[in-house]
Motif scaffolding. Structure first.
Motif, mmCIF file in Angstrom:
data_model
loop_
_atom_site.group_PDB
_atom_site.id
_atom_site.type_symbol
_atom_site.label_atom_id
_atom_site.label_comp_id
_atom_site.label_asym_id
_atom_site.label_seq_id
_atom_site.Cartn_x
_atom_site.Cartn_y
_atom_site.Cartn_z
ATOM 1 N N CYS A 55 -3.433 -4.861 31.709
ATOM 2 C CA CYS A 55 -3.774 -4.056 32.857
ATOM 3 C C CYS A 55 -3.222 -3.826 33.796
ATOM 4 O O CYS A 55 -2.291 -4.466 34.291
ATOM 5 C CB CYS A 55 -5.194 -4.793 33.526
ATOM 6 S SG CYS A 55 -6.055 -3.889 34.585
ATOM 7 N N HIS A 96 -13.288 0.543 32.597
ATOM 8 C CA HIS A 96 -13.399 0.995 33.990
ATOM 9 C C HIS A 96 -14.064 2.179 34.733
ATOM 10 O O HIS A 96 -13.621 3.177 33.885
ATOM 11 C CB HIS A 96 -11.697 0.581 34.486
ATOM 12 C CG HIS A 96 -11.524 0.400 36.014
ATOM 13 N ND1 HIS A 96 -11.946 1.280 36.986
ATOM 14 C CD2 HIS A 96 -11.163 -0.722 36.566
ATOM 15 C CE1 HIS A 96 -11.736 1.006 38.267
ATOM 16 N NE2 HIS A 96 -11.308 -0.455 37.948
ATOM 17 N N GLN A 122 -8.762 -4.971 27.725
ATOM 18 C CA GLN A 122 -9.047 -5.393 29.073
ATOM 19 C C GLN A 122 -9.553 -4.089 30.002
ATOM 20 O O GLN A 122 -10.278 -4.080 30.832
ATOM 21 C CB GLN A 122 -8.004 -6.021 29.923
ATOM 22 C CG GLN A 122 -7.859 -7.634 29.704
ATOM 23 C CD GLN A 122 -7.150 -7.871 28.445
ATOM 24 O OE1 GLN A 122 -6.458 -7.203 27.863
ATOM 25 N NE2 GLN A 122 -7.254 -9.228 28.014
ATOM 26 N N ASN A 123 -9.326 -3.182 29.588
ATOM 27 C CA ASN A 123 -9.466 -1.829 30.060
ATOM 28 C C ASN A 123 -9.535 -0.542 28.996
ATOM 29 O O ASN A 123 -8.533 0.264 29.206
ATOM 30 C CB ASN A 123 -8.209 -1.541 31.269
ATOM 31 C CG ASN A 123 -8.829 -1.083 32.726
ATOM 32 O OD1 ASN A 123 -9.848 -0.295 32.627
ATOM 33 N ND2 ASN A 123 -8.270 -1.819 33.499
ATOM 34 N N VAL A 142 -5.865 -10.919 35.151
ATOM 35 C CA VAL A 142 -5.512 -10.236 34.011
ATOM 36 C C VAL A 142 -4.122 -9.582 33.930
ATOM 37 O O VAL A 142 -3.312 -9.862 33.071
ATOM 38 C CB VAL A 142 -6.658 -9.435 33.426
ATOM 39 C CG1 VAL A 142 -6.237 -8.469 32.393
ATOM 40 C CG2 VAL A 142 -7.821 -10.281 33.174
ATOM 41 N N PRO A 143 -3.993 -8.971 34.997
ATOM 42 C CA PRO A 143 -2.444 -8.088 34.938
ATOM 43 C C PRO A 143 -1.422 -9.508 34.709
ATOM 44 O O PRO A 143 -0.297 -8.755 34.426
ATOM 45 C CB PRO A 143 -2.367 -7.380 36.315
ATOM 46 C CG PRO A 143 -3.951 -7.373 36.593
ATOM 47 C CD PRO A 143 -4.593 -8.503 36.107
ATOM 48 N N PHE A 157 -8.733 -9.817 42.995
ATOM 49 C CA PHE A 157 -9.176 -11.037 42.516
ATOM 50 C C PHE A 157 -8.978 -11.571 41.144
ATOM 51 O O PHE A 157 -9.198 -12.701 40.896
ATOM 52 C CB PHE A 157 -10.951 -10.961 42.507
ATOM 53 C CG PHE A 157 -11.429 -9.727 41.672
ATOM 54 C CD1 PHE A 157 -11.740 -9.862 40.251
ATOM 55 C CD2 PHE A 157 -11.808 -8.535 42.596
ATOM 56 C CE1 PHE A 157 -12.166 -9.045 39.474
ATOM 57 C CE2 PHE A 157 -12.473 -7.721 41.671
ATOM 58 C CZ PHE A 157 -12.467 -7.770 40.200
ATOM 59 N N CYS A 158 -8.341 -10.600 40.227
ATOM 60 C CA CYS A 158 -8.132 -10.928 38.912
ATOM 61 C C CYS A 158 -6.736 -11.309 38.560
ATOM 62 O O CYS A 158 -5.651 -10.697 38.933
ATOM 63 C CB CYS A 158 -8.458 -9.576 38.278
ATOM 64 S SG CYS A 158 -8.756 -9.690 36.517
ATOM 65 N N ARG A 165 -10.675 -1.768 43.953
ATOM 66 C CA ARG A 165 -11.455 -1.055 42.674
ATOM 67 C C ARG A 165 -11.102 0.503 42.490
ATOM 68 O O ARG A 165 -11.412 1.050 41.629
ATOM 69 C CB ARG A 165 -12.717 -1.459 42.706
ATOM 70 C CG ARG A 165 -13.196 -2.975 42.482
ATOM 71 C CD ARG A 165 -12.961 -3.223 40.980
ATOM 72 N NE ARG A 165 -13.810 -2.712 40.038
ATOM 73 C CZ ARG A 165 -13.724 -2.930 38.988
ATOM 74 N NH1 ARG A 165 -12.541 -3.985 38.520
ATOM 75 N NH2 ARG A 165 -14.321 -2.565 37.914
ATOM 76 N N LYS A 194 -4.419 -2.390 36.766
ATOM 77 C CA LYS A 194 -5.111 -1.966 37.956
ATOM 78 C C LYS A 194 -4.978 -2.911 39.075
ATOM 79 O O LYS A 194 -5.290 -2.655 40.277
ATOM 80 C CB LYS A 194 -6.652 -1.918 37.510
ATOM 81 C CG LYS A 194 -7.053 -0.841 36.537
ATOM 82 C CD LYS A 194 -7.458 0.540 37.121
ATOM 83 C CE LYS A 194 -8.035 1.240 36.284
ATOM 84 N NZ LYS A 194 -6.995 1.782 35.192
ATOM 85 N N PHE A 195 -4.702 -4.304 38.869
ATOM 86 C CA PHE A 195 -4.501 -5.271 39.981
ATOM 87 C C PHE A 195 -5.740 -5.357 40.974
ATOM 88 O O PHE A 195 -5.394 -4.993 42.101
ATOM 89 C CB PHE A 195 -3.025 -4.816 40.673
ATOM 90 C CG PHE A 195 -2.084 -5.202 39.855
ATOM 91 C CD1 PHE A 195 -1.466 -6.534 39.745
ATOM 92 C CD2 PHE A 195 -1.345 -4.172 39.124
ATOM 93 C CE1 PHE A 195 -0.261 -6.796 38.735
ATOM 94 C CE2 PHE A 195 -0.284 -4.460 38.234
ATOM 95 C CZ PHE A 195 0.270 -5.974 38.171
ATOM 96 N N CYS A 196 -6.865 -5.510 40.519
ATOM 97 C CA CYS A 196 -7.994 -5.933 41.448
ATOM 98 C C CYS A 196 -7.557 -7.012 42.008
ATOM 99 O O CYS A 196 -6.887 -7.807 41.319
ATOM 100 C CB CYS A 196 -9.472 -6.049 40.791
ATOM 101 S SG CYS A 196 -9.814 -4.583 39.650
HETATM 102 FE FE1 SF4 Z 1 -7.707 -5.002 35.489
HETATM 103 FE FE2 SF4 Z 1 -10.419 -5.519 35.181
HETATM 104 FE FE3 SF4 Z 1 -8.848 -7.316 36.099
HETATM 105 FE FE4 SF4 Z 1 -9.445 -5.324 37.534
HETATM 106 S S1 SF4 Z 1 -10.877 -6.732 36.895
HETATM 107 S S2 SF4 Z 1 -7.427 -6.246 37.220
HETATM 108 S S3 SF4 Z 1 -9.377 -3.577 36.108
HETATM 109 S S4 SF4 Z 1 -8.910 -6.380 34.102
#
Ligand code: SF4
Ligand code: SAM
Length: 460
Positions: A166, A249, A210-211, A175-176, A172-173, A288, A168-170
């Motif tokens: 991902c 997303h 993930q997206n 995943v990236p 809180f997340c 977001r 997107k770098f939300c």
């Molecule tokens: Fe990426 Fe989804 Fe995590 Fe946002 S919440 S950083 S879109 S995986």
């Protein structure tokens, strides 16, 4: 000749991990490993971990403690058991796992599990191994494909990875950081995998990522294809009756994907579209990159092409700075959309993410808000299920139920249905008249005489 051995793989977290766990077992098969569901029988135990919330990561350490005891008991009986930690906790904590516990032999990141057979062979001789680099090879090209028997054992529905990572770098997340930058697999490689699955009896494919709607894999003439183009290609695969995709997303819900919901019969009328919050202030703090109104517009555009589409979502409550007014915006959004279901979580601070430096909401306040949100989501979910009673709905019959003579299947809207039907009907889509609802399922009876499925299931 390879020595026959058993591998037990336990998945934590999302569908990406379920898919990866299957591929790990497939990759170990040529090295002599067969999959077992009994942890006590295993020569190799793999924990495929999730790091999305603190609780998910903590679970892994308590599981390592439990299987460490099994390993010690096996060693006392002269049997060597290897323990591997894979997935996002492995990626995030790397060698720290070996430092914290002496039970683990191998730490393998989410991009490197195609190297498992080689690592296991090296382990038989020596020291613990940590491999959490992001390699340049395409791991999907290097993984072993499942055998027809393995596919048939896993049932008539399957996840297939279309996209990973991902960008997107939300705020809180993790995943990236744990899954890396976004990459999409080429259309024809995914199509070849789906053709193999369909030939072995799979009838429903859920594309995962993930997206996943940010998909842009190579298509015709190596030009980037959209998720809608990929779905249209997969709808042509003989035997594939249903297509789904998750997780999306809202920003990537583009016109051609919306159009596909209107005119591609195999694409099921359900969309998991995480929104996280109904407050514009919190959406901005979460990075977001869309507003509440933008989200509602996406829902309206999808409903305009397919009025019965069922929406589900993810919510985070108690994000740093969330006030009671912000939270009320989330409650009103739930009422406005009328979700068919949703996952909701209290915010969990993740080391290394921007939100970890923000002022937290007191835990008791977050917990109280979560209860209120979950009660509202449950009311909508029950109302959605109750609206099916007395109606006939197409159900894909997936597997035997808990009681003799019973099968379990899914509606197009992803509700579970229990029905009395012959096992040969597994793999067929049949109309079922819904008679009632239980806690998590609908009950019904097949609405018209049933025929055996057009495609036989390998090994069935
Ligand atoms: Fe990426 Fe989804 Fe995590 Fe946002 S919440 S950083 S879109 S995986
Ligand atoms: N990519 C999807 C999206 O952006 O909507 C979500 C994928 S994420 C793996 C799954 C869900 O976990 C998110 O939608 C979010 O609700 C939840 N989540 C992620 N990080 C979290 C955190 N730090 N605390 C609580 N929940 C979190």
């Amino acid at each position: 000749m390879t020595t026959p051995r058993k591998v037990y793989v336990k998945s934590f977290g999302c569908q990406m991990n379920v898919y990866d766990s299957h591929r790990m077992a497939d990759t170990l098969a040529p090295a002599g490993y067969t999959e077992t569901t009994q942890v006590g029988d295993a020569d190799l135990i793999i924990l495929n971990t999730c790091n999305i919330r603190e609780k998910a990561a903590d679970k892994v350490y308590s599981e390592i403690g439990r299987i460490g005891d099994l390993k010690a008991a096996a060693a006392a009986n002269g049997r060597r058991v290897l323990i591997a930690v894979a997935g996002c906790v492995a990626q995030a904590e790397s060698a720290e796992i070996i430092r914290r516990t002496n039970a683990v032999d191998l730490v393998v990141g989410s991009q490197n599990y195609y190297r498992l057979p080689n690592m296991i062979a090296r382990l038989q001789a020596g020291q613990p191994i940590v491999d959490t680099e992001f390699p340049i090879e395409d791991k999907f090209d290097l993984l072993t494909q499942p055998s027809r028997v393995a596919i048939a054992k896993r049932g008539i529905t399957s996840f297939v990875t279309a996209q990973e990572g991902c960008d997107k770098f939300c705020t809180f997340c993790v995943v990236p950081y744990t899954r890396g930058a976004e990459v999409s697999r080429p259309v024809e490689k995914i199509a070849a995998e789906v053709e193999r699955l369909a030939a072995a009896g799979v009838r429903e494919v859920t594309l995962i990522g993930q997206n996943v709607n940010a998909y842009h894999g190579d298509g015709v003439d190596d030009r980037p294809a959209t998720l809608a183009q990929l779905l249209r290609r997969l709808a042509e695969v003989p035997g594939i009756l249903r297509l789904r995709y998750t997780t999306s997303h809202p920003l990537d819900m583009n016109d051609d994907l919306i159009a596909a919901h209107g005119d591609l019969p195999a694409l099921m009328p359900s969309a998991h579209l995480p929104v996280q919050s109904g407050s514009n202030r919190i959406l901005a703090a979460m990075n977001r990159k869309h507003t509440r109104q933008y989200y509602l517009d996406v829902i309206a555009r999808l409903r305009a092409v397919r009025s019965d589409i069922a929406f589900t979502s993810d919510f985070i409550v108690g994000f740093p700075g969330e006030t009671e007014d912000d939270f009320r915006d989330t409650l009103t959004l739930v009422d406005e959309v009328g979700f068919a279901g949703a996952y909701s979580f209290t915010y969990s601070s993740r080391p290394g993410t921007p939100a970890a430096k923000m002022e937290p909401v007191p835990a008791a306040e977050s917990a109280e808000r979560l209860q209120r949100l979950q009660a509202l989501i449950t009311r909508h979910w029950r109302a959605f299920n109750a609206s099916f009673v007395g109606r006939s709905v197409d159900v894909l019959l997936e597997k035997p139920g808990r009681f003799p003579g019973q099968l379990v299947g899914k509606t197009p809207y992803l509700q579970t249905v229990q029905v009395m039907a012959r096992p040969e009907l597994i793999g067929s889509v049949l109309p079922v008249r819904i008679a009632g609802t239980g806690t998590n399922t609908l009950f019904g009876a097949i609405a018209k005489p049933a025929h055996a499925p057009a495609f036989a299931i390998a090994g069935a």
